[in-house]
Design a protein around this motif. Structure first.
Motif, PDB file in Angstrom:
ATOM      1  N   LEU B  10       0.822  -1.208   0.000  1.00 42.12           N
ATOM      2  CA  LEU B  10       0.000   0.000   0.000  1.00 42.12           C
ATOM      3  C   LEU B  10       0.858   1.261   0.000  1.00 42.12           C
ATOM      4  CD1 LEU B  10      -2.620  -1.300   2.517  1.00 42.12           C
ATOM      5  CD2 LEU B  10      -3.064  -0.733   0.122  1.00 42.12           C
ATOM      6  N   ILE B 169     -12.967  -6.698  -2.946  1.00 41.96           N
ATOM      7  CA  ILE B 169     -13.235  -5.699  -1.903  1.00 41.96           C
ATOM      8  C   ILE B 169     -12.037  -4.754  -1.689  1.00 41.96           C
ATOM      9  CG2 ILE B 169     -13.834  -5.354   0.537  1.00 41.96           C
ATOM     10  CD1 ILE B 169     -15.446  -7.937   0.401  1.00 41.96           C
ATOM     11  N   ALA B 173     -11.832  -0.553  -2.374  1.00 41.39           N
ATOM     12  CA  ALA B 173     -11.361   0.448  -1.422  1.00 41.39           C
ATOM     13  C   ALA B 173     -10.232   1.284  -2.020  1.00 41.39           C
ATOM     14  CB  ALA B 173     -10.910  -0.239  -0.137  1.00 41.39           C
ATOM     15  N   ILE B 174      -9.302   0.604  -2.703  1.00 44.19           N
ATOM     16  CA  ILE B 174      -8.193   1.316  -3.342  1.00 44.19           C
ATOM     17  C   ILE B 174      -8.728   2.259  -4.417  1.00 44.19           C
ATOM     18  CG2 ILE B 174      -6.165   1.025  -4.850  1.00 44.19           C
ATOM     19  CD1 ILE B 174      -5.703  -1.682  -3.411  1.00 44.19           C
ATOM     20  N   ASN B 196     -16.520  -0.766   4.165  1.00 40.54           N
ATOM     21  CA  ASN B 196     -15.617  -0.178   5.181  1.00 40.54           C
ATOM     22  C   ASN B 196     -14.228  -0.803   5.174  1.00 40.54           C
ATOM     23  OD1 ASN B 196     -17.653   1.504   6.110  1.00 40.54           O
ATOM     24  ND2 ASN B 196     -18.375  -0.046   7.574  1.00 40.54           N
ATOM     25  N   TRP B 197     -13.773  -1.201   4.014  1.00 39.61           N
ATOM     26  CA  TRP B 197     -12.464  -1.838   3.947  1.00 39.61           C
ATOM     27  C   TRP B 197     -11.370  -0.802   4.163  1.00 39.61           C
ATOM     28  CZ3 TRP B 197     -11.032  -6.866   3.593  1.00 39.61           C
ATOM     29  CH2 TRP B 197      -9.664  -7.116   3.353  1.00 39.61           C
ATOM     30  N   ASN B 198     -10.465  -1.026   5.156  1.00 40.31           N
ATOM     31  CA  ASN B 198      -9.321  -0.122   5.262  1.00 40.31           C
ATOM     32  C   ASN B 198      -7.997  -0.855   5.472  1.00 40.31           C
ATOM     33  OD1 ASN B 198      -9.832  -0.848   7.825  1.00 40.31           O
ATOM     34  ND2 ASN B 198     -10.751   1.104   8.406  1.00 40.31           N
ATOM     35  N   HIS B 199      -7.925  -2.043   4.881  1.00 46.66           N
ATOM     36  CA  HIS B 199      -6.656  -2.770   4.787  1.00 46.66           C
ATOM     37  C   HIS B 199      -6.061  -3.144   6.136  1.00 46.66           C
ATOM     38  CE1 HIS B 199      -6.662  -1.833   0.492  1.00 46.66           C
ATOM     39  NE2 HIS B 199      -6.932  -0.571   0.829  1.00 46.66           N
ATOM     40  N   THR B 200      -6.866  -3.347   7.169  1.00 48.23           N
ATOM     41  CA  THR B 200      -6.262  -3.799   8.426  1.00 48.23           C
ATOM     42  C   THR B 200      -5.905  -5.274   8.286  1.00 48.23           C
ATOM     43  OG1 THR B 200      -8.312  -4.566   9.437  1.00 48.23           O
ATOM     44  CG2 THR B 200      -7.780  -2.220   9.703  1.00 48.23           C
ATOM     45  N   LYS B 202      -6.457  -7.605  10.226  1.00 51.24           N
ATOM     46  CA  LYS B 202      -7.568  -8.461  10.628  1.00 51.24           C
ATOM     47  C   LYS B 202      -8.550  -8.655   9.470  1.00 51.24           C
ATOM     48  CE  LYS B 202     -10.853  -9.352  14.258  1.00 51.24           C
ATOM     49  NZ  LYS B 202     -11.759  -8.765  15.224  1.00 51.24           N
ATOM     50  N   GLN B 203      -8.803  -7.553   8.751  1.00 53.96           N
ATOM     51  CA  GLN B 203      -9.716  -7.656   7.601  1.00 53.96           C
ATOM     52  C   GLN B 203      -9.158  -8.610   6.547  1.00 53.96           C
ATOM     53  OE1 GLN B 203     -10.263  -3.505   6.565  1.00 53.96           O
ATOM     54  NE2 GLN B 203     -12.410  -3.598   7.220  1.00 53.96           N
TER      55      GLN B 203
END
Lengths: 304, 448
Positions: B10, B169, B173-174, B196-200, B202-203
């Motif tokens: 990222l 997904i 987000a990207i 609500n994807w923000n690349h954590t 955990k996701q």
């Protein structure tokens, strides 16, 4: 091998003998006559019976379309057949010979006369002689047949009575009676035909192992065949057979049955497969929700 | 797909250029409007054909009492077959760990979704009384392969859609900040679909697990869908269908049709959207090798399917085989076997023919042959029922597809193309994050 040829030879000889031999009815049958006059109604009924029972081998009268058998079944309009007396034809239909089956238990004698009535319509020269039923003392109309079950001996007793002008109700003696158990495709003769005694009674042995319906009911048909009386029949149901329960073919679970009768193994396999697959699919949908929850409230672009 | 994701990509500068490349064609362009206009008008004509059939019944088709399965059922088998490639590429090859399938996987899933979605409609087109469709669910028998077919087609469509959507997904987000050139509603759609994807980490962990479950689940589902489709024929006693290898025969044939469809779509995407950096000659080379492999397996099943009954020549089978080999169907039969199977195998053994353009041409021929192959499986068997056809009009004995019928069939193909076009034009057709991740790995290795 030689044995086989020998058997073949015998068969050929017998069939040749049969075809060569002239078929003669006994004298008392030869002179027998129909109890009723042939008319359009009897010819029509006879034609129907002929088409169901006789046409398959003899073909249609006058069309020469009999089945090729050895000896060949004659065409019914032929001179050879028509030369027979009514009584002789009646005898030959009833008794049969060789490949020609006996119809005495399949077609009632009145119906046989109707067939003869139909066959005679192909003979222009034919003039009918009707049986002279002057009656005398013996010919009494309205014969009554009664069946009794003799439980002790396991027999069926039959009694014949007929009203007479002078003496009131009288037993009918020396009359030949047959009993049949009704079944699919024809009737099953019960015991031998019997003659009634002086009291108008006859006793038939009933087989102990004859299956009835679920409560043992058997449909019985008692037939009095006598030219003096015509055909007298009585139909009764008696619970004297062995109670038999036959499960209907569609009762058990089967591939070809209705959906409520699906085989268990298939029901299980289908249900497990569908629930298994959709269980995982639902789980994955829940995971999408978990992803959404995890990221809610955070700035989604920040990472990028 | 890897079990863990290094989110360093990222922060890699190259992400921007990759995203720009892949997102450039996204959105409503003039070419898109013209193309969709053409598809839409053509579809209207086909819908009118269907209106005629709805109004008059199946009498407007070439289907009669004896040959009651024709073009529609052949088309259905073809659609189901083609859609199976999604399973082959993302699942089988992906799970084994082939890296080259990454940019192709989404193309394969688009094909799977489009063909599986329309397959159900194709079946409805074969119904004389389509308003009775709910009866299948109300009165259907679990014992009937039709019910199994309806069940697996639906399941396969849902899993394929998830396999298309889930790996996309992170891309959504990207992309959402980078598609300013597209309409507002599309940006809004990206916003909603990116959940609500923000690349954590955990996701990514949840996502990879979900994708893995679907990748495994789609294998038995895909096997089931086409095996059950083959059983619609094989559970009868009729010559040509009464075969114990029909399941694998259909399945392997499906991979041939599907691989060809993927190559065709790869070629379109590569040339039209200038994505040759991502869909390289290497990818075509590998797809060529895959096509040879699945074609050889299918050829093997073909030999079994025709040689074994051909050796025995049971009366009814003999009539059928004579019809195919030297009779009425001979021209179509040999064209399909040679052009759709034997010649492509021979050509693709040479590296030259595994280059994009030759591959594209060969794949078109293979795909057309695959369609006719289904017709050969469906129709000739019905020409010779066990009880001879007697005293019927000539038109009942020979299957002659009508214009209406052909138009409806073309209509279903148009619908597939429309779905593919929409998915390709509105969403990234190549996984951005997976490409970026791969690039990042290469970069970090070269630094070491």
């Amino acid at each position: 091998m030689i044995k086989r040829y020998f058997t073949l030879l015998i068969i050929v000889l017998i069939s040749m003998r049969l075809s060569a031999q002239v078929w003669v009815a006994p004298a008392e049958n030869e002179t027998k006559k129909s109890p009723f006059a042939f008319d359009d109604a009897s010819r029509k009924a006879g034609a129907e019976i002929y088409m169901t029972n006789c046409k398959s081998c003899h073909g249609e009268p006058g069309k020469n379309n009999a089945v090729l058998l050895v000896p060949p079944p004659p065409d019914m309009s032929s001179v050879k057949v028509q030369a027979n007396s009514d009584g002789a034809i009646q005898y030959k239909i009833a008794v049969g010979r060789g490949l020609m089956p006996s119809f005495k238990n399949t077609i009632p004698s009145t119906d046989v006369w109707k067939v003869i009535s139909f066959l005679r319509s192909f003979n222009d020269k034919y003039v009918q002689e009707v049986s002279k039923n002057d009656g005398g003392g013996a010919s009494v109309p309205n014969v009554k047949i009664k069946l009794n079950w003799l439980k002790e001996s396991g027999q069926i007793q039959i009694s014949l009575t007929a009203p007479s002008k002078e003496k009131g109700i009288q037993p009918v003696s020396a009359a030949e009676v047959k009993i049949f158990a009704k079944r699919y495709f024809g009737n099953l003769p019960v015991d031998e035909p019997r003659n009634t005694d002086a009291l108008g009674k006859a006793v038939f042995n009933f087989p102990k192992d004859l299956p009835g319906d679920s409560i043992g009911s058997v449909q019985l048909l008692a037939v009095l065949s006598n030219d003096a009386f015509g055909d007298v029949k009585v139909d009764t149901t008696m619970s004297i057979g062995v109670p038999t329960y036959r499960a209907p073919l569609n009762e058990q679970r089967a591939m070809w049955n209705v959906v409520s009768k699906t085989p268990i193994w298939l029901l299980l396999a289908y249900t497990i497969a569908v629930l298994g697959a959709w269980g995982f699919i639902i789980y994955v949908f829940l995971q999408i929700r978990a992803i959404s929850k995890e990221g809610s409230g955070k700035d989604t672009e920040s990472a990028a | 797909m890897a079990s863990e994701v290094n989110t360093d990509f990222l922060h890699n500068k190259k992400l921007d250029s990759i995203a720009a490349d892949i997102l450039r064609p996204v959105g409503i362009t003039q070419g898109f409007i013209v193309w969709m206009g053409f598809l839409g008008i053509s579809l209207m004509a086909c819908i009118y054909a269907y209106y005629i059939q709805w109004d008059k019944g199946l009498i407007v088709t070439g289907l009669r009492d004896y040959i009651s399965w024709g073009m529609y059922i052949a088309n259905f088998v073809f659609f189901v077959a083609t859609s199976l490639v999604g399973m082959l590429i993302s699942s089988v090859l992906g799970l084994i760990g082939f890296k080259w399938v990454k940019p192709i996987a989404r193309i394969a899933e688009i094909i799977a979704v489009a063909f599986a979605a329309i397959a159900g409609l194709v079946i409805v087109s074969d119904m004389g009384r389509p308003e009775r469709l709910p009866y299948v669910f109300m009165y259907g028998r679990i014992q009937s392969p039709i019910i199994w077919d309806v069940t697996v087609v639906t399941t396969y469509l849902v899993i394929s859609t998830l396999l298309y959507f889930l790996p996309m997904i992170p891309d959504l987000a990207i992309s959402k900040g980078r598609i300013g050139h597209t309409p507002k509603w599309l940006q809004k759609t990206y916003q909603i679909l990116s959940v609500n994807w923000n690349h954590t980490p955990k996701q990514y962990k949840i996502l990879l697990k979900a994708v893995r479950i679907m990748l495994i689940l789609i294998i038995p589902t895909a096997f089931a869908i086409h095996t059950v489709t083959s059983w619609l024929f094989a559970v009868t006693l009729r010559p040509g269908w009464d075969s114990s290898i029909f399941g694998p025969y259909f399945l392997t044939g499906a991979f041939v049709a599907g691989s060809a469809a993927v190559v065709i779509m790869m070629y379109f995407v590569r040339t039209n959207y200038k994505l040759d950096k991502y869909l390289t000659e290497h990818h075509f080379d590998m797809m060529g090798k895959l096509l040879v492999l699945v074609s050889i397996v299918y050829l093997y099943f073909n030999i079994n399917e025709y040689l074994v009954p051909g050796y025995k020549m049971k009366t009814a089978e003999a009539i059928h085989l004579n019809d195919l080999f030297v009779g009425e169907w001979a021209f179509m039969f040999w064209s399909v076997q040679l052009l759709g199977l034997v010649i492509p195998i021979l050509l693709l053994l040479f590296k030259f023919f595994r280059k994009p353009f030759p591959m594209f041409v060969i794949s078109i021929v293979v795909l057309i042959a695959a369609w006719f192959k289904r017709l050969i499986i469906v129709v000739p068997t019905q020409d010779h029922p066990f009880l001879p056809i007697q005293h019927v009009p000539k038109a009942w004995m020979v299957y002659q597809p009508t214009v209406v019928e052909s138009a409806i069939t073309i209509g279903t193909l148009l619908l597939v193309v429309i779905i593919i076009t929409v998915l390709v034009k509105f969403f990234p057709v190549i996984p951005i994050w997976e490409m970026a991740e791969e690039q990042n790995e290469i970069d970090s290795k070269s630094k070491e």
